[in-house]
Design a protein around this motif. Structure first.
Motif, short mmCIF file in Angstrom:
data_model
loop_
_atom_site.label_atom_id
_atom_site.label_comp_id
_atom_site.label_asym_id
_atom_site.label_seq_id
_atom_site.Cartn_x
_atom_site.Cartn_y
_atom_site.Cartn_z
N LEU A 50 10.03 43.50 82.91
CA LEU A 50 9.88 42.32 82.06
C LEU A 50 10.99 42.40 81.01
CD1 LEU A 50 8.40 39.84 80.91
CD2 LEU A 50 6.91 41.43 79.64
N SER A 64 6.11 36.68 74.86
CA SER A 64 5.32 36.85 76.09
C SER A 64 4.32 35.72 76.33
CB SER A 64 4.57 38.18 76.02
OG SER A 64 3.82 38.25 74.81
N VAL A 106 3.86 34.92 79.94
CA VAL A 106 3.84 36.10 80.81
C VAL A 106 2.40 36.51 81.12
CG1 VAL A 106 4.51 38.54 80.99
CG2 VAL A 106 6.01 36.91 79.80
N SER A 107 2.17 36.94 82.36
CA SER A 107 0.87 37.52 82.70
C SER A 107 1.12 38.72 83.61
CB SER A 107 -0.01 36.49 83.41
OG SER A 107 0.63 36.06 84.60
N LYS A 154 1.02 43.01 84.55
CA LYS A 154 1.53 44.24 83.92
C LYS A 154 2.83 44.67 84.59
CE LYS A 154 -2.78 46.20 82.13
NZ LYS A 154 -2.45 46.21 80.70
N VAL A 172 9.45 47.46 80.34
CA VAL A 172 9.65 46.27 79.50
C VAL A 172 10.86 46.52 78.61
CG1 VAL A 172 8.66 44.77 77.72
CG2 VAL A 172 7.17 45.73 79.50
N ARG A 196 2.14 42.87 70.84
CA ARG A 196 1.68 42.26 72.09
C ARG A 196 2.04 43.05 73.34
NH1 ARG A 196 3.92 36.12 71.86
NH2 ARG A 196 4.31 35.98 69.63
N VAL A 197 3.10 43.84 73.25
CA VAL A 197 3.68 44.41 74.47
C VAL A 197 2.71 45.31 75.23
CG1 VAL A 197 4.78 46.33 73.23
CG2 VAL A 197 5.71 45.60 75.43
N GLU A 238 -0.28 45.03 76.16
CA GLU A 238 -1.12 44.42 77.20
C GLU A 238 -0.33 44.11 78.47
OE1 GLU A 238 -2.18 40.09 76.34
OE2 GLU A 238 -1.48 40.75 74.37
N PHE A 239 1.01 44.11 78.38
CA PHE A 239 1.84 43.81 79.55
C PHE A 239 2.48 45.06 80.16
CE2 PHE A 239 1.91 40.09 76.78
CZ PHE A 239 1.33 39.17 77.64
N TYR A 249 8.91 51.33 77.55
CA TYR A 249 9.27 50.18 76.72
C TYR A 249 10.59 50.50 76.03
CZ TYR A 249 8.64 46.97 72.64
OH TYR A 249 8.78 46.03 71.66
#
Length: 318
Positions: A183, A239, A242-243, A245, A249, A264-265, A267-268, A275
């Protein structure tokens, strides 16, 4: 001011930003945030007073007396292969946000004129151990055993030569494999997504708030042989579109937006995912680190180049 080295070196490109003298301090802080090498400010609004205080004389050359007292000029110098248009785009965005009226020139010519000849500065560039970034208009190059990433960057989007983009690319090399789902937040030209796919990633999703950036990213991905579903790009704010995982990222943006995205990151990102964040200048490091910790991330690598920082993070395991 210590800026003579930049001026004497013809490789450096000057960006000058003219603003009302009342806005000079705030505007200077914005410009310095974009290009952390240091700035030079011309401000003649208090000319007579400062001359009396320093020299105790009231004889001032006519040339100085004729200077504009209503406006100041902020000068900053960037290496042209870092694509000064990226800096200009950022300065414009921040100035507009702050409601400051301004005029920008690049190396004594209007931005619009400079846009027509900037390509001469952008040449094939090796990055990290595995990639060669190649502008589409260059056909004479030797990649050796590097993967070639061909790109038409667009003026305001990543060329791969800016320190923060380079650091992100180098960091990604160690974390991309055939299982990687990426992502890419603030994808710009799509350079990080395309690099990940060239390094073998399974898929990449790019997100950018700028519709033109998303179109640019899709075209660049196609140029490198990647289309949906392997590469997709959407217009969105962080995001919100975005949905699902992802196990990698990347967010190469700016400190304030990184700190907002930190909330927020999680949850993805898969539990063992990585990350990577960039676009952070050194003086913002303490608050960015505090934001990582507050949102359950630990730093596993920190890289820096020319005042820019990139962090590689993982979720803290409870």
């Amino acid at each position: 001011m210590g800026m003579t080295n930049y001026v004497e070196n013809e490789l450096w490109t000057e960006i000058s930003v003219t603003v009302a003298t009342a806005d000079i301090d705030f505007a200077g802080a914005i410009v310095n945030m974009v290009v952390p090498y240091g700035i030079y400010i011309e401000d003649y609004s208090a000319l007579e007073q400062e001359t009396m205080e320093i020299a105790h004389i009231d004889l001032i050359e006519q040339e100085l007396l004729d200077k504009d007292r209503e406006h100041g000029i902020i000068h900053v110098y960037v290496n042209p292969d870092e694509n000064p248009m990226e800096s200009v785009a950022f300065i414009r965005e921040r100035m507009d946000e702050a409601g400051i009226r301004y005029e920008i020139k690049i190396s004594d010519c209007k931005v619009e004129d400079w846009q027509n000849n900037w390509k001469q500065y952008f040449r094939p560039t090796p990055v990290g151990d595995k990639l060669l970034i190649r502008p589409l208009w260059v056909d004479d190059y030797d990649p050796g055993d590097r993967k070639v990433l061909s790109i038409e960057p667009g003026l305001a989007f990543g060329t791969g030569s800016h320190p923060t983009t380079r650091l992100c690319l180098q960091s990604m090399e160690d974390y991309v494999d055939s299982d990687t789902t990426l992502l890419d937040i603030g994808c710009g030209s799509g350079i990080l997504s395309i690099a990940a796919l060239l390094l073998g990633a399974q898929s990449a999703l790019g997100v950018d708030i700028d519709e033109l950036a998303v179109k640019t990213a899709v075209i660049n991905a196609e140029e490198n042989g990647f289309t949906a579903p392997r590469f997709r790009a959407v217009v969105g704010d962080l995001s919100d579109k975005v949905s699902g995982k992802f196990n990698l990222v990347v967010a190469n943006i700016v400190a304030d937006v990184v700190m907002e995205f930190n909330t927020r990151v999680g949850e993805f990102l898969t539990d063992d995912g990585v990350y990577i964040t960039g676009g952070i200048i050194e003086n913002r490091e303490p608050e960015v680190l505090a934001s990582f910790a507050a949102n359950g991330f630990e730093v596993i690598r920190r890289s820096q180049d020319n005042g820019w920082l990139v962090f590689v993070l993982k979720k803290v395991n409870d």
